[in-house]
Scaffold this active site. Structure first.
Site, short mmCIF file in Angstrom:
data_model
loop_
_atom_site.label_atom_id
_atom_site.label_comp_id
_atom_site.label_asym_id
_atom_site.label_seq_id
_atom_site.Cartn_x
_atom_site.Cartn_y
_atom_site.Cartn_z
N CYS A 61 67.82 35.00 -26.69
CA CYS A 61 67.44 34.93 -25.75
C CYS A 61 68.79 34.34 -24.96
O CYS A 61 69.05 33.42 -24.88
CB CYS A 61 66.95 33.07 -25.39
SG CYS A 61 64.86 33.57 -26.66
N ALA A 62 69.61 35.67 -24.34
CA ALA A 62 70.87 35.07 -24.16
C ALA A 62 71.23 34.74 -23.03
O ALA A 62 72.32 34.16 -23.24
CB ALA A 62 71.26 37.02 -24.29
N ALA A 63 71.14 35.62 -21.78
CA ALA A 63 71.83 35.22 -20.66
C ALA A 63 71.41 33.53 -20.09
O ALA A 63 70.60 32.67 -20.59
CB ALA A 63 71.03 36.04 -19.16
N PRO A 64 72.59 32.82 -19.57
CA PRO A 64 73.74 33.66 -18.51
C PRO A 64 74.34 33.98 -19.89
O PRO A 64 76.21 34.49 -19.27
CB PRO A 64 74.04 33.18 -18.11
CG PRO A 64 73.56 31.20 -18.37
CD PRO A 64 72.33 31.60 -18.82
N GLY A 65 74.85 33.56 -21.39
CA GLY A 65 75.35 34.12 -21.86
C GLY A 65 76.51 32.79 -22.09
O GLY A 65 77.59 33.90 -23.58
N LYS A 67 76.69 31.00 -24.95
CA LYS A 67 76.65 31.15 -26.06
C LYS A 67 76.98 32.04 -27.10
O LYS A 67 78.06 32.67 -28.02
CB LYS A 67 75.10 30.68 -27.10
CG LYS A 67 74.82 29.64 -26.80
CD LYS A 67 73.57 28.86 -26.70
CE LYS A 67 73.83 27.50 -26.84
NZ LYS A 67 73.02 27.40 -25.54
N GLU A 85 67.92 39.58 -23.22
CA GLU A 85 67.57 38.99 -22.86
C GLU A 85 66.48 39.29 -21.56
O GLU A 85 66.59 40.79 -21.43
CB GLU A 85 68.68 38.48 -21.13
CG GLU A 85 68.32 37.99 -20.61
CD GLU A 85 67.36 36.97 -19.64
OE1 GLU A 85 67.87 35.69 -21.19
OE2 GLU A 85 66.40 36.35 -19.57
N ASP A 112 62.28 42.40 -23.89
CA ASP A 112 60.95 41.01 -24.28
C ASP A 112 61.42 40.20 -25.92
O ASP A 112 61.44 40.90 -26.79
CB ASP A 112 59.77 40.77 -24.67
CG ASP A 112 58.70 39.70 -24.80
OD1 ASP A 112 59.77 38.77 -25.36
OD2 ASP A 112 57.10 39.64 -24.65
N CYS A 182 66.60 22.77 -25.93
CA CYS A 182 67.51 21.28 -24.60
C CYS A 182 66.04 20.59 -24.86
O CYS A 182 65.92 20.33 -23.47
CB CYS A 182 67.69 21.94 -23.82
SG CYS A 182 69.28 22.86 -24.20
C1 LIG Z 1 68.10 28.74 -22.58
S1 LIG Z 1 68.38 30.15 -21.66
C2 LIG Z 1 68.97 30.43 -22.87
C3 LIG Z 1 70.63 30.56 -22.80
C4 LIG Z 1 71.69 31.41 -23.39
N1 LIG Z 1 71.62 31.66 -24.55
C5 LIG Z 1 72.86 31.11 -23.52
O1 LIG Z 1 73.75 30.06 -23.74
O2 LIG Z 1 73.59 31.49 -21.91
C6 LIG Z 1 67.22 30.82 -22.16
C7 LIG Z 1 66.96 32.41 -21.42
O3 LIG Z 1 66.02 33.10 -22.22
C8 LIG Z 1 65.65 34.48 -21.22
N2 LIG Z 1 64.43 34.68 -22.16
C9 LIG Z 1 62.77 34.15 -21.80
N3 LIG Z 1 61.60 34.86 -22.53
C10 LIG Z 1 62.19 35.45 -22.91
C11 LIG Z 1 62.24 36.66 -24.27
N4 LIG Z 1 60.45 36.36 -24.10
N5 LIG Z 1 62.60 37.24 -24.59
C12 LIG Z 1 64.07 37.44 -24.10
N6 LIG Z 1 64.95 36.66 -23.62
C13 LIG Z 1 63.82 35.34 -22.88
C14 LIG Z 1 65.26 33.41 -20.36
O4 LIG Z 1 65.35 34.10 -19.19
C15 LIG Z 1 66.50 33.16 -20.72
O5 LIG Z 1 68.06 33.92 -20.42
#
Ligand SMILES: C[S@@+](CC[C@H](N)C(=O)[O-])C[C@H]1O[C@@H](n2cnc3c(N)ncnc32)[C@H](O)[C@@H]1O
Length: 438
Positions: A61-65, A67, A85, A112, A182
């Site tokens: 779940c990488a964005a916005p990135g 980490k 993402e 996904d 969080c």
């Molecule tokens: C908590 S944020 C992640 C923050 C990110 N790791 C960072 O440090 O910037 C969760 C992210 O997971 C994405 N997301 C939600 N469901 C997802 C899925 N099934 N597969 C991949 N990404 C997903 C969301 O769009 C969102 O960008």
């Protein structure tokens, strides 16, 4: 260094700092371009993941990135990160951020994460981060409680579990999976982690933190099988996070964890009580009652004895309470996962409280160009309602100093003993409470 300040080696080694007073905007204006603000909790999560140069890392779940970027930095831009993402616009932001940071080892994938498959089973990942979408209750008071409903939380918890299942599938035996959210809510934290331990081939590292550890909404209910680390601040500009350490069961587990000595991991033989576990089956049944004998660590030093064996077992997998946690219907009556002043009083979970504060890293910016200075404070409150104990330090920001600091070892050694002492305090206090009741 100002009077009254003591050197606290802690701060910069986290590779992430928290600006706790005022907004981030002024900080951004004095920070040089090469110094990127990041929350302490985000940074700590990546340090828990502890990626090494040359490894294959999956960020589901990488964005916005933020980490992903720090992971690439810790890997010295060597190895491979696959950043998955599901949102296209957010993936675009992720790409932009990584390009700006020069993180060239990251492959960005629009998918996904729960369904994504690497397609190269012969090259499983060494580590996976599931920084899952969540209610963000840990971001209170920024959180809009009206958006958070019990049904919504249940759906998020199910999604988190699916993502964890995908991570467990993609990580090699012995590889590390870190799940972070969080959120204070047990449906998203405790219940998901317990379910993962029961249903996926994942196992908690039984060494770190001992005894429930460290706030994060998870303090208490896990006895000695819990390894959690959390940062919660009572300050308004706060975020909370929970990050259970887990690792894939099976052979090939590293005898010693990278970076933090406190994060040692059991060998496959240890974790199965002498026999290597069958692949694909859960190897740690927390609800089984029997406590495994504690083997010695890889360094040969004896493990700590359990603090209070058998205490509070009612939330373990298979137990009625655990089932209710999973359904989200468990009440907190008679169970004390949180202490500290309530700041969550406006939500549907108003009887649930934020965790006790175990630590916080704060940074105050002073001065400006060309030499901004940072003043940092390591703050710890170890009792309910207690005020911060300040252990601040100050240093001048100049390129050389910060570079050196960022190369320093992570701060986990410093934080973990703190949280372990925290657990002992909790034991003592509960004993006192029991005695005064009887
Ligand atoms: C908590 S944020 C992640 C923050 C990110 N790791 C960072 O440090 O910037 C969760 C992210 O997971 C994405 N997301 C939600 N469901 C997802 C899925 N099934 N597969 C991949 N990404 C997903 C969301 O769009 C969102 O960008």
């Amino acid at each position: 260094m100002s009077a009254g300040f003591v050197p606290a080696m802690a701060l910069p080694s986290m590779n992430g700092v928290r600006v706790s007073h005022g907004s981030l905007a002024p900080a951004k204006s004095v920070l040089p371009e090469w110094l990127v603000p990041q929350s302490a909790s985000s940074a700590a999560t990546v340090h828990i993941l502890a990626p090494e140069p040359g490894e294959r890392v999956l960020d589901l779940c990488a964005a916005p990135g933020g980490k992903t970027r720090l992971a690439a930095e810790l890997m010295h831009n060597r190895g491979e990160i696959v950043a998955v993402e599901s949102s296209e616009p957010r993936l675009a932001r992720l790409r932009q951020l990584l390009a700006h940071a020069g993180a060239s080892i990251v492959e960005c994938v629009l998918a996904d994460g729960a369904k994504w498959r690497s397609g190269s089973p012969r090259r499983p990942f060494d580590r996976a981060l599931v920084d899952a979408p969540c209610s963000a209750s840990g971001l209170w008071p920024r959180l809009d409680w009206k958006r958070v409903t019990p049904d919504g939380v249940a759906a998020l918890a199910a999604q988190q579990f699916s993502l964890l299942a995908a991570a467990a599938r993609e990580v090699r035996p012995g590889g590390v999976v870190v799940y972070s959210v969080c959120s204070y809510l047990p449906q998203e934290t405790l219940a998901v982690a317990l379910r993962a331990l029961a249903e996926l081939p994942l196992e908690l590292d039984g060494e770190i933190g001992r005894g429930g550890t460290s706030g994060a909404g998870l303090h208490g209910g896990w006895g000695d099988d819990c390894d959690m680390m959390g940062f919660f601040s009572r300050s308004r500009k706060t975020s909370g996070f929970v990050a259970p350490w887990m690792f894939q069961s099976g052979k090939g587990r590293p005898a010693r964890p990278p970076r933090a000595a406190a994060m040692s991991k059991r060998s496959a033989e240890d974790s199965a009580g002498g026999a290597a576990p069958a692949a694909g089956r859960p190897v740690q049944q927390l609800g089984s009652g029997a406590r495994r004998p504690r083997p010695s660590t890889a360094r040969g030093s004896p493990r700590r004895a359990p603090a209070s064996s058998g205490r509070r077992t009612r939330s373990r997998p298979g137990s009625p309470t655990w089932s209710r946690w999973r359904r989200g219907s468990a009440s907190t009556a008679g169970w004390t996962p949180w202490r500290g002043r309530s700041r969550c009083g406006r939500g549907p979970w108003r009887s649930w409280r934020p965790a006790k504060v175990v630590g916080d890293i704060r940074v105050r910016l002073k001065g400006g160009d060309p030499k901004p200075a940072m003043e940092t404070q390591i703050r710890v409150a170890d009792e309910e309602g207690a005020d911060w104990e300040d252990r601040p330090t100050a240093f001048e920001l100049d390129r050389a100093g910060v570079d050196a600091a960022q190369m320093a070892k992570p701060n986990l050694e410093r934080i973990l003993p703190m949280t372990q002492a925290d657990g002992l305090e909790e034991d003592k206090e509960q004993g006192d409470q029991k005695r005064s009741k009887t």
